[in-house]
Design a protein around this motif. Sequence first.
Motif, PDB file in Angstrom:
ATOM      1  N   VAL A  12      18.454 -18.691 -17.643  1.00 40.14           N
ATOM      2  CA  VAL A  12      18.648 -19.918 -16.860  1.00 40.14           C
ATOM      3  C   VAL A  12      17.301 -20.289 -16.254  1.00 40.14           C
ATOM      4  CG1 VAL A  12      19.932 -20.994 -14.984  1.00 40.14           C
ATOM      5  CG2 VAL A  12      21.025 -19.242 -16.410  1.00 40.14           C
ATOM      6  N   PHE A  13      16.828 -21.498 -16.539  1.00 42.14           N
ATOM      7  CA  PHE A  13      15.444 -21.847 -16.217  1.00 42.14           C
ATOM      8  C   PHE A  13      15.261 -23.355 -16.113  1.00 42.14           C
ATOM      9  CE2 PHE A  13      15.978 -22.109 -20.730  1.00 42.14           C
ATOM     10  CZ  PHE A  13      15.142 -23.122 -21.148  1.00 42.14           C
ATOM     11  N   LYS A  14      14.071 -23.740 -15.724  1.00 43.70           N
ATOM     12  CA  LYS A  14      13.621 -25.132 -15.749  1.00 43.70           C
ATOM     13  C   LYS A  14      12.238 -25.189 -16.384  1.00 43.70           C
ATOM     14  CE  LYS A  14      16.086 -27.029 -11.697  1.00 43.70           C
ATOM     15  NZ  LYS A  14      16.619 -28.289 -12.218  1.00 43.70           N
ATOM     16  N   ILE A  15      11.915 -26.359 -16.905  1.00 43.95           N
ATOM     17  CA  ILE A  15      10.611 -26.595 -17.524  1.00 43.95           C
ATOM     18  C   ILE A  15       9.888 -27.683 -16.735  1.00 43.95           C
ATOM     19  CG2 ILE A  15       9.427 -27.484 -19.572  1.00 43.95           C
ATOM     20  CD1 ILE A  15      10.403 -24.767 -20.065  1.00 43.95           C
ATOM     21  N   ALA A  16       8.641 -27.412 -16.377  1.00 43.94           N
ATOM     22  CA  ALA A  16       7.835 -28.425 -15.688  1.00 43.94           C
ATOM     23  C   ALA A  16       7.405 -29.515 -16.664  1.00 43.94           C
ATOM     24  CB  ALA A  16       6.609 -27.772 -15.056  1.00 43.94           C
ATOM     25  N   GLU A  17       7.157 -30.706 -16.127  1.00 44.30           N
ATOM     26  CA  GLU A  17       6.704 -31.790 -17.006  1.00 44.30           C
ATOM     27  C   GLU A  17       5.394 -31.415 -17.694  1.00 44.30           C
ATOM     28  OE1 GLU A  17       6.468 -35.560 -15.162  1.00 44.30           O
ATOM     29  OE2 GLU A  17       8.568 -35.588 -14.497  1.00 44.30           O
ATOM     30  N   GLU A  18       4.511 -30.747 -16.956  1.00 51.09           N
ATOM     31  CA  GLU A  18       3.246 -30.309 -17.540  1.00 51.09           C
ATOM     32  C   GLU A  18       3.359 -28.820 -17.883  1.00 51.09           C
ATOM     33  OE1 GLU A  18       0.024 -31.246 -14.976  1.00 51.09           O
ATOM     34  OE2 GLU A  18       0.421 -33.413 -14.989  1.00 51.09           O
ATOM     35  N   HIS A  19       3.807 -28.550 -19.080  1.00 52.00           N
ATOM     36  CA  HIS A  19       3.950 -27.171 -19.554  1.00 52.00           C
ATOM     37  C   HIS A  19       3.181 -27.012 -20.856  1.00 52.00           C
ATOM     38  CE1 HIS A  19       7.137 -29.365 -21.749  1.00 52.00           C
ATOM     39  NE2 HIS A  19       6.817 -28.552 -22.742  1.00 52.00           N
ATOM     40  N   TYR A  20       2.935 -25.770 -21.207  1.00 48.65           N
ATOM     41  CA  TYR A  20       2.291 -25.524 -22.498  1.00 48.65           C
ATOM     42  C   TYR A  20       2.556 -24.089 -22.939  1.00 48.65           C
ATOM     43  CZ  TYR A  20      -1.401 -23.492 -19.501  1.00 48.65           C
ATOM     44  OH  TYR A  20      -2.096 -22.761 -18.564  1.00 48.65           O
ATOM     45  N   GLY A  21       2.546 -23.893 -24.248  1.00 50.09           N
ATOM     46  CA  GLY A  21       2.623 -22.558 -24.829  1.00 50.09           C
ATOM     47  C   GLY A  21       3.969 -21.893 -24.820  1.00 50.09           C
ATOM     48  N   ILE A  22       5.030 -22.561 -24.354  1.00 56.60           N
ATOM     49  CA  ILE A  22       6.332 -21.899 -24.233  1.00 56.60           C
ATOM     50  C   ILE A  22       7.358 -22.472 -25.212  1.00 56.60           C
ATOM     51  CG2 ILE A  22       6.005 -21.224 -21.833  1.00 56.60           C
ATOM     52  CD1 ILE A  22       7.611 -23.674 -21.014  1.00 56.60           C
ATOM     53  N   GLU A  23       6.885 -23.184 -26.217  1.00 53.37           N
ATOM     54  CA  GLU A  23       7.816 -23.817 -27.147  1.00 53.37           C
ATOM     55  C   GLU A  23       8.605 -22.787 -27.958  1.00 53.37           C
ATOM     56  OE1 GLU A  23       4.726 -24.723 -26.739  1.00 53.37           O
ATOM     57  OE2 GLU A  23       4.843 -26.786 -25.985  1.00 53.37           O
ATOM     58  N   GLN A  24       7.937 -21.712 -28.398  1.00 56.16           N
ATOM     59  CA  GLN A  24       8.584 -20.751 -29.286  1.00 56.16           C
ATOM     60  C   GLN A  24       8.505 -19.338 -28.706  1.00 56.16           C
ATOM     61  OE1 GLN A  24       7.757 -21.329 -33.606  1.00 56.16           O
ATOM     62  NE2 GLN A  24       6.242 -22.796 -32.916  1.00 56.16           N
ATOM     63  N   ALA A  25       9.582 -18.581 -28.954  1.00 51.77           N
ATOM     64  CA  ALA A  25       9.640 -17.176 -28.542  1.00 51.77           C
ATOM     65  C   ALA A  25      10.686 -16.492 -29.414  1.00 51.77           C
ATOM     66  CB  ALA A  25       9.979 -17.057 -27.054  1.00 51.77           C
ATOM     67  N   SER A  80       1.508 -14.332 -30.541  1.00 56.44           N
ATOM     68  CA  SER A  80       0.403 -15.297 -30.629  1.00 56.44           C
ATOM     69  C   SER A  80      -0.596 -15.132 -29.483  1.00 56.44           C
ATOM     70  CB  SER A  80       0.954 -16.722 -30.642  1.00 56.44           C
ATOM     71  OG  SER A  80       1.673 -16.981 -29.447  1.00 56.44           O
ATOM     72  N   LEU A  81      -0.100 -14.684 -28.300  1.00 58.30           N
ATOM     73  CA  LEU A  81      -0.963 -14.425 -27.135  1.00 58.30           C
ATOM     74  C   LEU A  81      -1.774 -15.641 -26.684  1.00 58.30           C
ATOM     75  CD1 LEU A  81      -2.265 -10.814 -27.934  1.00 58.30           C
ATOM     76  CD2 LEU A  81      -0.276 -11.531 -26.570  1.00 58.30           C
ATOM     77  N   HIS A  82      -1.223 -16.832 -26.910  1.00 56.60           N
ATOM     78  CA  HIS A  82      -1.870 -18.022 -26.363  1.00 56.60           C
ATOM     79  C   HIS A  82      -1.389 -18.228 -24.925  1.00 56.60           C
ATOM     80  CE1 HIS A  82       1.816 -19.410 -28.525  1.00 56.60           C
ATOM     81  NE2 HIS A  82       2.068 -19.879 -27.314  1.00 56.60           N
ATOM     82  N   GLY A  83      -2.058 -19.088 -24.180  1.00 59.82           N
ATOM     83  CA  GLY A  83      -1.694 -19.329 -22.793  1.00 59.82           C
ATOM     84  C   GLY A  83      -0.344 -20.014 -22.660  1.00 59.82           C
TER      85      GLY A  83
END
Length: 582
Positions: A477-490, A565-568
Amino acid sequence: MEGPFFARLPEGFMSEILSLTSPVDVIRASVVSKGFKPAADSDTIWEKFLPSDYQDIISRSDSAVDCSTKKALYFSPLLLDGGRMSFWISKSTGKKCYMLRARELCIAWKDTPRYWSWTSLPESRFPEVAELVDVCWLDIRGNMPTRLLSLKTNYAAYLVFKTTENSYGLEAVAKASVSFAATTTGTSSSSAETSDVFEPPEGDSVYLKTPACAHDVRYGRRWRHMLPRRIRRPRTDDVIDGRVPRQRNDGWQELLLGEFLNDEGDGDIDIKVSETKILNWKRGLILEGIGSKPRSRSRSRLGTFHIGLGISLLSYEMEGPFFARLPEGFMSEILSLTSPVDVIRASVVSKGFKPAADSDTIWEKFLPSDYQDIISRSDSAVDCSTKKALYFSPLLLDGGRMSFSVDKRSGKKCYMVGARELIIAWARDPWRWHWISRPDSRFREVAKLKAVCWLDIRGRIESQMLSTGTTYAAFLVFKIAEEHYGIEQATSLIRFVNHESDGEAENRAAPVHLVSREGMNHPAEFDGKFPKMRTDGWMELELGKFYNDTGDDGQVEARLIEIISLHGKSGLTIEGIEFRPE
């Protein structure tokens, strides 16, 4: 409810109530209580379940029909029209089912002995079946008049067959279709030339025999209730893209050829299965016929007699004097055998149900057996004025470490483990994670991701805390900030900590996405689960499912990881991991 209890009911009450349920519910009723048996065996009930034209159907039977009782008639399959087709009634729905014998099908070269032979089998309902000797051009068609079938019903058409030990060529992909005929045509032909017959669409890919590239994957005891015992997983370079046969209880196999809605019973249905492109030689197919039966849908796990009876009570308008004639406590006892949803609906449908639908007697039966222990762990005062109020009250437990609620539909236990109780890599590093409070969260703190390259989040719960005999799903259970990056895939996984290592579980981790399809540039390119919006304003992502058998498997762990991938990564706020019934 036995003996004197039933004697106090109004005359004909149980027969009238049971006639509003389904055939399956009536059978279950007679098993649940001997008091239901007289009504459950009566001709009055079973005649309502028979098709309206059952007398005409009986007149076409090839042999004497057991009409001693309407119940016996309901469960009697029949051979009709000189053995050309068989008829039976769907046990669960009362809808009509038919099977055309192989002789009534249009089979290319069926009367040529070098290609097809005709033989008898003791396990077949028909006097003869067709055995494929050797062909390269396989074309089988059947024509079913829709006037014979039940109206307003979704049907499925099946090929019923067997394969011999020395069969070959049946692993090739074939095509199956079901369509309404453009013109009325015959169903019997001995010629391969079918140019005068309406050509149905090419159809779906099917296999008469599961390709040998598939191999079995066996799962352990803890997964067997969640997954089929044997799951076919093709090689990645030879994917099975189509339907495969399934084994029937009568020893034959059946292959779904297609579905159709029989609305008004106008016209005929053309049913076809063919392999006329690869043209490899084929043999070893034993064909009994093509059948049409109501399309089966998965039943609710709560689909017992009690539910059916409860729903029927809801649909039965009983007001005023009728209720006054019932024995004291009767409605409370009946409603307690249904589900929480049925009880709520009952009170809405009729005011006569409301006193019983609000009683503590009913709602205490829906509460978990250990609800007193759960209440004792609550962080605040609990509304115990009524058991119904308690049923619908979520609780914060153990100093706000987790929340508890009862699943509104099933009464099963649900827990959410708060972010502070999760095992989050680098959670104590203020450069990577920030702990904040949010007014829309049930917990005092949530975890806000500032920046990491290694994302690893685990939530654990003791299986003994959950409802037993229940399939659970775990959700982040979570929220995503408008300015996000790197969390598309897991990836995500579920494991029982005492029975499986991290490495073993990681080998079967499944792809997931923290960003919705709408938020991705090319969603079609990605496999795996996507998050959904919850009614409380948060998002949830399913991490996996597991079966809690007896609650003695120790801790179960739900995990989200992205350590490849170890990206930010940034812009993720975690409220917790929820465990709730599927």
